[in-house]
Design a protein around this motif. Structure first.
Motif, PDB file in Angstrom:
ATOM      1  N   LEU A 512       0.855  -1.194   0.000  1.00 57.08           N
ATOM      2  CA  LEU A 512       0.000   0.000   0.000  1.00 57.08           C
ATOM      3  C   LEU A 512       0.886   1.237   0.000  1.00 57.08           C
ATOM      4  O   LEU A 512       2.046   1.187   0.433  1.00 57.08           O
ATOM      5  CB  LEU A 512      -0.877   0.002   1.255  1.00 57.08           C
ATOM      6  N   LEU A 513       0.336   2.357  -0.472  1.00 52.31           N
ATOM      7  CA  LEU A 513       1.115   3.600  -0.466  1.00 52.31           C
ATOM      8  C   LEU A 513       1.200   4.131   0.964  1.00 52.31           C
ATOM      9  O   LEU A 513       0.217   4.106   1.706  1.00 52.31           O
ATOM     10  CB  LEU A 513       0.447   4.626  -1.379  1.00 52.31           C
ATOM     11  N   ASP A 514       2.372   4.620   1.332  1.00 50.01           N
ATOM     12  CA  ASP A 514       2.575   5.122   2.691  1.00 50.01           C
ATOM     13  C   ASP A 514       2.511   6.653   2.694  1.00 50.01           C
ATOM     14  O   ASP A 514       2.579   7.283   1.632  1.00 50.01           O
ATOM     15  CB  ASP A 514       3.940   4.646   3.211  1.00 50.01           C
ATOM     16  N   VAL A 515       2.443   7.231   3.895  1.00 48.72           N
ATOM     17  CA  VAL A 515       2.212   8.682   3.994  1.00 48.72           C
ATOM     18  C   VAL A 515       3.234   9.530   3.254  1.00 48.72           C
ATOM     19  O   VAL A 515       2.914  10.635   2.807  1.00 48.72           O
ATOM     20  CB  VAL A 515       2.157   9.164   5.464  1.00 48.72           C
ATOM     21  N   ASP A 516       4.475   9.033   3.126  1.00 51.05           N
ATOM     22  CA  ASP A 516       5.459   9.872   2.435  1.00 51.05           C
ATOM     23  C   ASP A 516       5.768   9.378   1.022  1.00 51.05           C
ATOM     24  O   ASP A 516       6.730   9.823   0.402  1.00 51.05           O
ATOM     25  CB  ASP A 516       6.745  10.019   3.264  1.00 51.05           C
ATOM     26  N   ASP A 517       4.942   8.478   0.469  1.00 50.06           N
ATOM     27  CA  ASP A 517       5.155   8.029  -0.918  1.00 50.06           C
ATOM     28  C   ASP A 517       4.644   9.036  -1.960  1.00 50.06           C
ATOM     29  O   ASP A 517       5.391   9.415  -2.862  1.00 50.06           O
ATOM     30  CB  ASP A 517       4.484   6.666  -1.157  1.00 50.06           C
ATOM     31  N   PRO A 518       3.390   9.478  -1.878  1.00 46.20           N
ATOM     32  CA  PRO A 518       2.896  10.358  -2.955  1.00 46.20           C
ATOM     33  C   PRO A 518       3.544  11.745  -2.885  1.00 46.20           C
ATOM     34  O   PRO A 518       4.008  12.167  -1.819  1.00 46.20           O
ATOM     35  CB  PRO A 518       1.392  10.474  -2.661  1.00 46.20           C
ATOM     36  N   ALA A 519       3.541  12.433  -4.031  1.00 42.95           N
ATOM     37  CA  ALA A 519       4.136  13.778  -4.079  1.00 42.95           C
ATOM     38  C   ALA A 519       3.366  14.714  -3.159  1.00 42.95           C
ATOM     39  O   ALA A 519       2.133  14.707  -3.138  1.00 42.95           O
ATOM     40  CB  ALA A 519       4.073  14.304  -5.501  1.00 42.95           C
ATOM     41  N   MET A 520       4.123  15.505  -2.386  1.00 45.12           N
ATOM     42  CA  MET A 520       3.462  16.461  -1.495  1.00 45.12           C
ATOM     43  C   MET A 520       3.391  17.820  -2.185  1.00 45.12           C
ATOM     44  O   MET A 520       4.297  18.212  -2.912  1.00 45.12           O
ATOM     45  CB  MET A 520       4.228  16.585  -0.185  1.00 45.12           C
ATOM     46  N   ARG A 521       2.324  18.513  -1.896  1.00 48.20           N
ATOM     47  CA  ARG A 521       2.095  19.844  -2.441  1.00 48.20           C
ATOM     48  C   ARG A 521       3.305  20.761  -2.175  1.00 48.20           C
ATOM     49  O   ARG A 521       3.766  21.480  -3.055  1.00 48.20           O
ATOM     50  CB  ARG A 521       0.888  20.372  -1.676  1.00 48.20           C
ATOM     51  N   GLY A 522       3.850  20.670  -0.948  1.00 48.55           N
ATOM     52  CA  GLY A 522       4.975  21.531  -0.563  1.00 48.55           C
ATOM     53  C   GLY A 522       6.212  21.257  -1.403  1.00 48.55           C
ATOM     54  O   GLY A 522       6.992  22.161  -1.714  1.00 48.55           O
ATOM     55  N   GLU A 523       6.399  19.978  -1.771  1.00 49.45           N
ATOM     56  CA  GLU A 523       7.547  19.588  -2.587  1.00 49.45           C
ATOM     57  C   GLU A 523       7.472  20.307  -3.940  1.00 49.45           C
ATOM     58  O   GLU A 523       8.468  20.780  -4.470  1.00 49.45           O
ATOM     59  CB  GLU A 523       7.389  18.085  -2.816  1.00 49.45           C
ATOM     60  N   LEU A 524       6.275  20.379  -4.495  1.00 51.64           N
ATOM     61  CA  LEU A 524       6.089  21.027  -5.795  1.00 51.64           C
ATOM     62  C   LEU A 524       6.170  22.547  -5.644  1.00 51.64           C
ATOM     63  O   LEU A 524       6.753  23.236  -6.480  1.00 51.64           O
ATOM     64  CB  LEU A 524       4.746  20.606  -6.401  1.00 51.64           C
ATOM     65  N   ASP A 525       5.624  23.057  -4.535  1.00 58.38           N
ATOM     66  CA  ASP A 525       5.683  24.507  -4.309  1.00 58.38           C
ATOM     67  C   ASP A 525       7.126  24.977  -4.144  1.00 58.38           C
ATOM     68  O   ASP A 525       7.452  26.130  -4.438  1.00 58.38           O
ATOM     69  CB  ASP A 525       4.879  24.887  -3.054  1.00 58.38           C
ATOM     70  N   ALA A 526       7.999  24.076  -3.661  1.00 61.04           N
ATOM     71  CA  ALA A 526       9.393  24.469  -3.416  1.00 61.04           C
ATOM     72  C   ALA A 526      10.111  24.842  -4.714  1.00 61.04           C
ATOM     73  O   ALA A 526      11.177  25.453  -4.684  1.00 61.04           O
ATOM     74  CB  ALA A 526      10.126  23.337  -2.704  1.00 61.04           C
ATOM     75  N   ARG A 527       9.522  24.496  -5.876  1.00 66.25           N
ATOM     76  CA  ARG A 527      10.145  24.887  -7.153  1.00 66.25           C
ATOM     77  C   ARG A 527      10.022  26.394  -7.380  1.00 66.25           C
ATOM     78  O   ARG A 527      10.677  26.961  -8.235  1.00 66.25           O
ATOM     79  CB  ARG A 527       9.473  24.144  -8.318  1.00 66.25           C
ATOM     80  N   VAL A 528       9.140  27.025  -6.613  1.00 69.69           N
ATOM     81  CA  VAL A 528       8.955  28.480  -6.731  1.00 69.69           C
ATOM     82  C   VAL A 528       9.823  29.136  -5.655  1.00 69.69           C
ATOM     83  O   VAL A 528       9.856  28.657  -4.517  1.00 69.69           O
ATOM     84  CB  VAL A 528       7.465  28.832  -6.499  1.00 69.69           C
ATOM     85  N   THR A 529      10.533  30.209  -6.001  1.00 61.74           N
ATOM     86  CA  THR A 529      11.447  30.803  -5.011  1.00 61.74           C
ATOM     87  C   THR A 529      10.665  31.354  -3.821  1.00 61.74           C
ATOM     88  O   THR A 529       9.490  31.722  -3.943  1.00 61.74           O
ATOM     89  CB  THR A 529      12.256  31.969  -5.616  1.00 61.74           C
ATOM     90  N   LEU A 530      11.369  31.445  -2.685  1.00 62.70           N
ATOM     91  CA  LEU A 530      10.719  31.928  -1.463  1.00 62.70           C
ATOM     92  C   LEU A 530      10.160  33.339  -1.667  1.00 62.70           C
ATOM     93  O   LEU A 530       9.057  33.663  -1.227  1.00 62.70           O
ATOM     94  CB  LEU A 530      11.731  31.903  -0.307  1.00 62.70           C
TER      95      LEU A 530
END
Ligand SMILES: Cc1cc2nc3c(=O)[nH]c(=O)nc-3n(C[C@H](O)[C@H](O)[C@H](O)COP(=O)(O)OP(=O)(O)OC[C@H]3O[C@@H](n4cnc5c(N)ncnc54)[C@H](O)[C@@H]3O)c2cc1C
Ligand code: SF4
Length: 693
Positions: A512-530
């Motif tokens: 089964l997929l675990d809590v840290d397997d799927p892509a997190m929104r924050g991970e994708l947002d991190a592509r945008v500069t602070l």
């Protein structure tokens, strides 16, 4: 031949179906908005014939807190077009309803007949009947009404190959007759009858006030009847797609009393809740100190503020109906006699009561408004361990342990929830754009799972499992897990429906997929500069709780969503599109133009910024977008003319007759249009009521 669903594969549509209220972001390959069950059946049939069928995930209101409706494959949105009340039998107190109907709209239709559908979530104004059945939802009032499965009589569902199948309670003889029928439906009945299910007590399910959600094996064969509804309610779309439900209704209670009790500490409030269950409330809801403080910014706060004055501790809300409500003096005396509360007050008047419940319903969003963590981090309350449930008597000691776990991890949090059934809501503040903070998701989850197990509870006590199912082996005995997997194999042997959640079929090898397997929104947002994230702060603050996805005419919210039901034209959809655009700004001109067209349809009315609990401000974001967009794209003539509107108006006032003649062409040139007349109440019924006494 029946038409299949028309699939949408454009980036705009796929982006707005990539989020829910969870920490995850999964963009589907394609999205379907079926008009009816026949279209879904045709599409399932076509998919089934493929050597490698695609995964298919049904979606209702998309208010799941753990990625319940998210997928990278196929999303089927039932809320958009399959959202009608089909029939109500007032005498029998039953209704037939399409799965995408919003529950608050259903209850509004039923109210004039003194009836309602009892399952109650804080998301009632945007969650759907199908989504609530599929998560076996429960909320306020569950002490009396239990979970959704108690209010479902018959489900029409579509199996993996498109076969229509009816889940309803039948006698053993009738089940045997159905199992002898040819075809996929008969095979499924046979597989269910062939399962040897131990006594409920030997299944090892946790003993919780609301029971266990997700394949209710303990309820499949009871009192000489076979009832597959027990398996399908709470299945989170892993067994098939629901296309119609017959639900049982209850009379609206005539007398409702609400008591607000104030406490110095949350611990005192929880201790009191254990005792006060004996006073017969239908609900005891709680706020801790932090949540109460946030509640002060709810538009509905004045009612609660008037009840508790300048109190800054914890609060219990106790609701009574029927006989229990008649002896209010007795209730107040009992609350006082426990000696824990510092003040108590009965709230009179339906409007005040409902405003106080509104503060409670807003609690999740209000917590999310706060961003903490200093200049580099922007931590916000995050859903991943937000609905643990333990036996009620364990609640005070469990919460003390939970608080210690979060304090030790250095996390800020607020707590609130259903103190009457041992279910607490907690959203620790994390900045998921930070890799170190992302690791905390799995670490804290594991600690909380261990803690919950020590207290005999469940980490998914209310909202369903979503991507939290991988720890099932720590919760259930291996024999029970194997039985659950047999259920999955019987319904969906090729793992087509919502794979990776709840259970895999018996012969599947992937976990089964675990809590840290799927892509997190924050991970994708991190592509945008602070710096850019800070500029577009309210777009990144949106937690997807979907408060802007309701159609209610009584509450202010986004008119472009209410008029169209299109999630792309809602504040949540618009900020999802903006976040996506910022991740590769200018890299996809077609997408950028679509976003510009979308934002042109925003009225800049600010309903979102005024009502959204995290104050998502689309008009402000829109200005930033167009400021940037027009550095690359020429402004149309109408913009230049509009910018000189005041000068033109002064000039026109000097030549009124001529100006009058030129009004219509000028309106066209400027792109002005009259607003269409309001449509009035949405039409939510297909067939009228019958059985009126
Ligand atoms: C602020 C907030 C408060 C909440 N409070 C509560 C609460 O008090 N109690 C509670 O129980 N939950 C609560 N939730 C969680 C959520 O609202 C519920 O789980 C709700 O029942 C989901 O309904 P939905 O229509 O949004 O379904 P979705 O989130 O769209 O889907 C939920 C699951 O059902 C499946 N599904 C949907 N429709 C179908 C269908 N037709 N056929 C088969 N499967 C289907 C999906 O695949 C998914 O697995 C809360 C969430 C938020 C954001
Ligand atoms: S400002 Fe735009 S996005 Fe916000 S509520 Fe109004 S129309 Fe919707």
């Amino acid at each position: 031949m029946q038409q299949e669903i028309e699939w949408h594969t454009d980036r705009v549509t796929r982006t707005v179906y990539a989020t829910d209220n969870s920490i995850y972001q999964l963009t589907p390959d394609r999205v379907g908005l079926p008009d009816d069950a026949a279209q879904i059946a045709a599409s399932l049939r076509a998919n089934f014939l493929l050597a490698e069928p695609k995964a298919i995930v049904a979606r209702g209101g998309g208010t799941g807190t753990n990625g319940q409706s998210l997928t990278e494959a196929t999303t089927v949105d039932l809320k958009r077009n399959m959202n009608r009340l089909v029939h109500v039998d007032v005498e029998a107190m039953t209704a037939v309803v399409q799965p995408g109907m919003v529950t608050a709209e259903l209850n509004a239709e039923l109210a004039s007949h003194g009836l309602f559908w009892p399952p109650h979530t804080s998301t009632l104004n945007r969650a759907t009947v199908g989504g609530m059945i599929s998560t076996d939802a429960a909320g306020k009032g569950s002490l009396v009404y239990g979970r959704a499965h108690r209010h479902v009589e018959r489900l029409v569902m579509l199996l993996d190959d498109g076969t229509e199948w009816i889940a309803e309670p039948v006698t053993e003889d009738e089940a045997e007759r159905r199992a002898n029928e040819p075809g996929r439906g008969g095979q499924l009945w046979r597989a269910l009858l062939d399962m040897t299910i131990p006594e409920a007590a030997n299944l090892g399910l946790p003993e919780l006030a609301r029971g266990f959600s997700g394949y209710g094996l303990d309820r499949l064969r009871v009192d000489g009847r076979v009832n597959p509804i027990a398996l399908v309610c709470g299945a989170e779309g892993t067994l098939g797609i629901l296309v119609e439900a017959t639900i049982s209704l209850s009379p609206i209670p005539e007398l409702t009393r609400l008591v607000v009790a104030s406490y110095d500490t949350f611990g005192d409030a929880l201790e009191d809740a254990v005792v006060l269950r004996e006073t017969g409330p239908i609900a005891i809801e709680s706020f801790d100190e932090t949540t109460l403080e946030r509640g002060r910014s709810s538009p509905a706060w004045p009612a609660l503020g008037a009840a508790i004055g300048d109190h800054h501790g914890a609060v219990l809300l106790l609701e009574y109906t029927g006989e229990a409500a008649e002896d209010v003096e007795g209730i107040m005396a009992t609350i006082e006699a426990t000696g824990r509360s510092i003040a108590r007050r009965e709230i009179e008047g339906a409007a005040e009561q409902s405003a106080i419940w509104k503060v409670r319903a807003d609690a999740v969003g209000l917590l999310a408004k706060v961003s903490v963590g200093g200049p580099e981090l922007s931590a916000r309350p995050t859903a991943f361990v937000e609905d643990c449930a333990v036996p009620v008597a364990e609640m005070p000691s469990f919460i003390a342990g939970f608080r210690k776990t979060l304090d030790d991890a250095g996390l800020m949090y607020g707590m609130f929830g259903h103190a009457d059934v041992g279910c607490v809501h907690v959203r620790p503040a994390l900045d998921l754009t930070d890799p170190g903070q992302r690791e905390l998701v799995a670490e804290v989850t594991q600690k909380v799972i261990d803690l919950v197990a020590k207290h005999g509870g469940l980490v998914w006590g209310e909202h369903g499992r979503g991507f939290r199912g991988a720890h099932i082996d720590q919760v259930l005995p291996p024999e029970t897990v194997m039985l659950m997997r047999r259920v999955k194999s019987a319904f969906d042997p090729r793992d087509i429906f919502n794979p990776g959640k709840l259970y895999r079929p018996l012969d599947a090898t992937s976990p089964l997929l675990d809590v840290d397997d799927p892509a997190m929104r924050g991970e994708l947002d991190a592509r945008v500069t602070l710096t850019v994230r800070r500029e577009y702060d309210s777009a990144f603050a949106c937690n997807g709780n979907g408060l802007c996805h309701h159609y209610s005419a009584d509450e202010v919210m986004c008119p472009s969503y209410k008029a169209t039901g299109d999630p792309a034209l809602s504040p949540r959809g618009r900020v999802d599109l903006l976040r996506s655009w910022l991740s590769d700004k200018g890299g996809d001109p077609g997408f950028e133009d679509s976003l510009a067209a979308n934002l042109h349809e925003c009225l800049s009315c600010s309903a979102c910024s005024g009502r959204c609990p995290v104050e998502v401000n689309v008009p402000e974001l829109k200005s930033r977008f167009f400021d940037d967009y027009h550095t690359r794209n020429r402004r149309p003539l109408s913009h230049h003319l509009m910018s000189r509107f005041e000068e033109m108006a002064v000039f026109a006032s000097r030549i009124p007759r001529l100006a009058g003649l030129g009004l219509k062409p000028a309106e066209r040139l400027l792109g002005l249009a009259d607003l269409p007349a309001p449509k009035g109440k949405r039409d939510t019924t297909l067939v009228k009521f019958t059985g009126q006494p």
